[in-house]
Motif scaffolding. Structure first.
Motif, PDB file in Angstrom:
ATOM      1  N   GLY A  77      18.669  68.250  50.557  1.00 51.14           N
ATOM      2  CA  GLY A  77      18.166  67.026  49.933  1.00 51.14           C
ATOM      3  C   GLY A  77      16.664  66.928  50.099  1.00 51.14           C
ATOM      4  O   GLY A  77      15.886  67.552  49.373  1.00 51.14           O
ATOM      5  N   GLY A  78      16.240  66.147  51.091  1.00 51.02           N
ATOM      6  CA  GLY A  78      14.817  65.871  51.310  1.00 51.02           C
ATOM      7  C   GLY A  78      13.915  67.092  51.265  1.00 51.02           C
ATOM      8  O   GLY A  78      12.848  67.069  50.636  1.00 51.02           O
ATOM      9  N   ALA A  79      14.338  68.168  51.910  1.00 47.33           N
ATOM     10  CA  ALA A  79      13.478  69.358  51.987  1.00 47.33           C
ATOM     11  C   ALA A  79      13.393  70.109  50.661  1.00 47.33           C
ATOM     12  O   ALA A  79      12.608  71.051  50.530  1.00 47.33           O
ATOM     13  CB  ALA A  79      13.973  70.291  53.088  1.00 47.33           C
ATOM     14  N   PRO A  97      18.398  67.830  39.255  1.00 46.82           N
ATOM     15  CA  PRO A  97      17.448  66.731  39.023  1.00 46.82           C
ATOM     16  C   PRO A  97      18.203  65.489  38.573  1.00 46.82           C
ATOM     17  O   PRO A  97      19.403  65.557  38.319  1.00 46.82           O
ATOM     18  CB  PRO A  97      16.587  67.261  37.878  1.00 46.82           C
ATOM     19  CG  PRO A  97      17.474  68.206  37.137  1.00 46.82           C
ATOM     20  CD  PRO A  97      18.529  68.702  38.078  1.00 46.82           C
ATOM     21  N   SER A  98      17.494  64.370  38.463  1.00 50.11           N
ATOM     22  CA  SER A  98      18.171  63.204  37.909  1.00 50.11           C
ATOM     23  C   SER A  98      18.490  63.524  36.448  1.00 50.11           C
ATOM     24  O   SER A  98      17.836  64.361  35.827  1.00 50.11           O
ATOM     25  CB  SER A  98      17.314  61.948  38.048  1.00 50.11           C
ATOM     26  OG  SER A  98      16.224  62.042  37.173  1.00 50.11           O
ATOM     27  N   GLY A 113      24.174  68.987  37.254  1.00 49.11           N
ATOM     28  CA  GLY A 113      24.216  67.530  37.159  1.00 49.11           C
ATOM     29  C   GLY A 113      24.599  66.945  38.519  1.00 49.11           C
ATOM     30  O   GLY A 113      25.305  67.592  39.296  1.00 49.11           O
ATOM     31  N   GLN A 114      24.183  65.736  38.790  1.00 48.24           N
ATOM     32  CA  GLN A 114      24.490  65.100  40.085  1.00 48.24           C
ATOM     33  C   GLN A 114      25.861  64.423  40.094  1.00 48.24           C
ATOM     34  O   GLN A 114      26.348  64.014  41.146  1.00 48.24           O
ATOM     35  CB  GLN A 114      23.397  64.089  40.467  1.00 48.24           C
ATOM     36  CG  GLN A 114      22.048  64.743  40.741  1.00 48.24           C
ATOM     37  CD  GLN A 114      20.980  63.741  41.139  1.00 48.24           C
ATOM     38  OE1 GLN A 114      21.250  62.563  41.332  1.00 48.24           O
ATOM     39  NE2 GLN A 114      19.752  64.213  41.248  1.00 48.24           N
ATOM     40  N   LYS A 116      18.311  64.073  44.051  1.00 44.45           N
ATOM     41  CA  LYS A 116      18.725  62.654  44.016  1.00 44.45           C
ATOM     42  C   LYS A 116      17.889  61.893  42.970  1.00 44.45           C
ATOM     43  O   LYS A 116      17.634  62.419  41.906  1.00 44.45           O
ATOM     44  CB  LYS A 116      18.623  62.048  45.424  1.00 44.45           C
ATOM     45  CG  LYS A 116      19.340  62.908  46.470  1.00 44.45           C
ATOM     46  CD  LYS A 116      19.493  62.262  47.809  1.00 44.45           C
ATOM     47  CE  LYS A 116      20.217  63.233  48.747  1.00 44.45           C
ATOM     48  NZ  LYS A 116      20.557  62.654  50.030  1.00 44.45           N
ATOM     49  N   MET A 117      17.408  60.689  43.330  1.00 45.65           N
ATOM     50  CA  MET A 117      16.673  59.891  42.323  1.00 45.65           C
ATOM     51  C   MET A 117      15.160  60.030  42.568  1.00 45.65           C
ATOM     52  O   MET A 117      14.454  59.054  42.759  1.00 45.65           O
ATOM     53  CB  MET A 117      17.118  58.431  42.430  1.00 45.65           C
ATOM     54  CG  MET A 117      16.859  57.621  41.165  1.00 45.65           C
ATOM     55  SD  MET A 117      17.599  55.976  41.268  1.00 45.65           S
ATOM     56  CE  MET A 117      16.587  55.171  42.483  1.00 45.65           C
ATOM     57  N   ASN A 118      14.695  61.299  42.593  1.00 50.20           N
ATOM     58  CA  ASN A 118      13.290  61.574  42.915  1.00 50.20           C
ATOM     59  C   ASN A 118      12.658  62.480  41.865  1.00 50.20           C
ATOM     60  O   ASN A 118      13.336  63.073  41.049  1.00 50.20           O
ATOM     61  CB  ASN A 118      13.201  62.264  44.283  1.00 50.20           C
ATOM     62  CG  ASN A 118      13.660  61.354  45.405  1.00 50.20           C
ATOM     63  OD1 ASN A 118      13.047  60.333  45.676  1.00 50.20           O
ATOM     64  ND2 ASN A 118      14.764  61.707  46.035  1.00 50.20           N
TER      65      ASN A 118
END
Ligand code: PGA
Length: 243
Positions: free
Chosen positions: A221-223, A38-39, A59-60, A8-10
């Motif tokens: 995501g988060g992990a 990645p972003s 790509g996202q 995401k945006m991290n």
């Protein structure tokens, strides 16, 4: 199997360098593919950083037009040129914050396929739809409206909205049923279509989810923001392939 890591945006250049360093210490297997999203500003950087590793970059999102006056958008061509193999499409955050519709996602997926990218089309119901017992109808409808008309290598990510970033996951039975419905809905294409599960995947639940019928991988995501955590999930997928 496919493990897709949605950053995401991290992350920034420093944390990406650290991340890549950890990836270099790991031995990847052919049975499980890892792709990192990645972003967009970091796609080239990450790609260069992990150039000799068997890890893909994606790509996202991408636009359906080849080029033109679309400020802030990114073309499938540009993603390909940067070395991307995959593109996430219709993630619920894109649907929510950028009003992406099923017909927009279908056009993007079609362009992605034409350009040699593998689209990962995200579908999933919200909590109301789950409680009203119409989750499968919602997902079937999303698929019917988002799937490109032609055959090709496509990935579907089933991500219940109520599970993304909440720590809540469906029961294994619910995942099995939904993945079965997805494979049935894509019908003839099902041999070419992988179905990932996404939503609050972590090292404690990954193994059980991966053992469910018709789960061909995970969208994390988060992990996925910590290399060690992501690699542990990858490891669980590799173990699952041995069973
Ligand atoms: P999460 O995100 O793993 O943090 O729930 C998944 C996703 O949004 O793809």
């Amino acid at each position: 199997m496919l493990i897709a890591a949605n950053w995401k945006m991290n992350l920034n250049k420093f944390s990406i360098e650290d991340f890549a360093g950890t990836l270099y210490e790991y031995e990847f297997t052919k049975q499980v593919k890892l792709c990192i999203f990645p972003s967009i500003i970091h796609v080239n950087y990450l790609k260069d950083m992990i150039a000799t590793l068997p890890v893909a970059v994606g790509g996202q999102t991408c636009h359906y037009e080849k080029r033109g006056a679309f400020t802030g958008d990114i073309s499938a061509d540009a993603l390909l040129e940067a070395g991307c193999e995959y593109v996430l499409l219709g993630h619920s955050e894109r649907r929510k914050y950028h009003n992406e519709s099923n017909s927009f996602i279908k056009k993007c997926a079609t362009t992605a396929l034409h350009n040699g990218l593998i689209p990962i089309i995200c579908v999933g119901e919200n909590i109301r739809e789950r409680e009203d017992d119409i989750a499968t109808k919602v997902v079937e409808n999303q698929l019917n409206e988002c799937m490109p008309d032609e055959f090709g290598e496509i990935v579907i990510a089933y991500e219940p909205l109520w599970s993304i970033g909440t720590g809540k996951i469906p029961t294994m039975k619910q995942i099995m049923e939904m993945h079965g419905v997805i494979k049935q809905t894509v019908g003839l294409q099902s041999k070419l279509v992988k179905v990932l599960y996404g939503g609050s995947v972590n090292i404690s639940n990954a193994s059980e989810i991966l053992s469910v019928d018709n789960v061909d991988g995970l969208l994390v995501g988060g992990a996925s923001l910590h290399a060690n955590e992501l690699l542990q999930i990858y490891n669980l997928a590799a173990e699952q392939c041995q069973i």
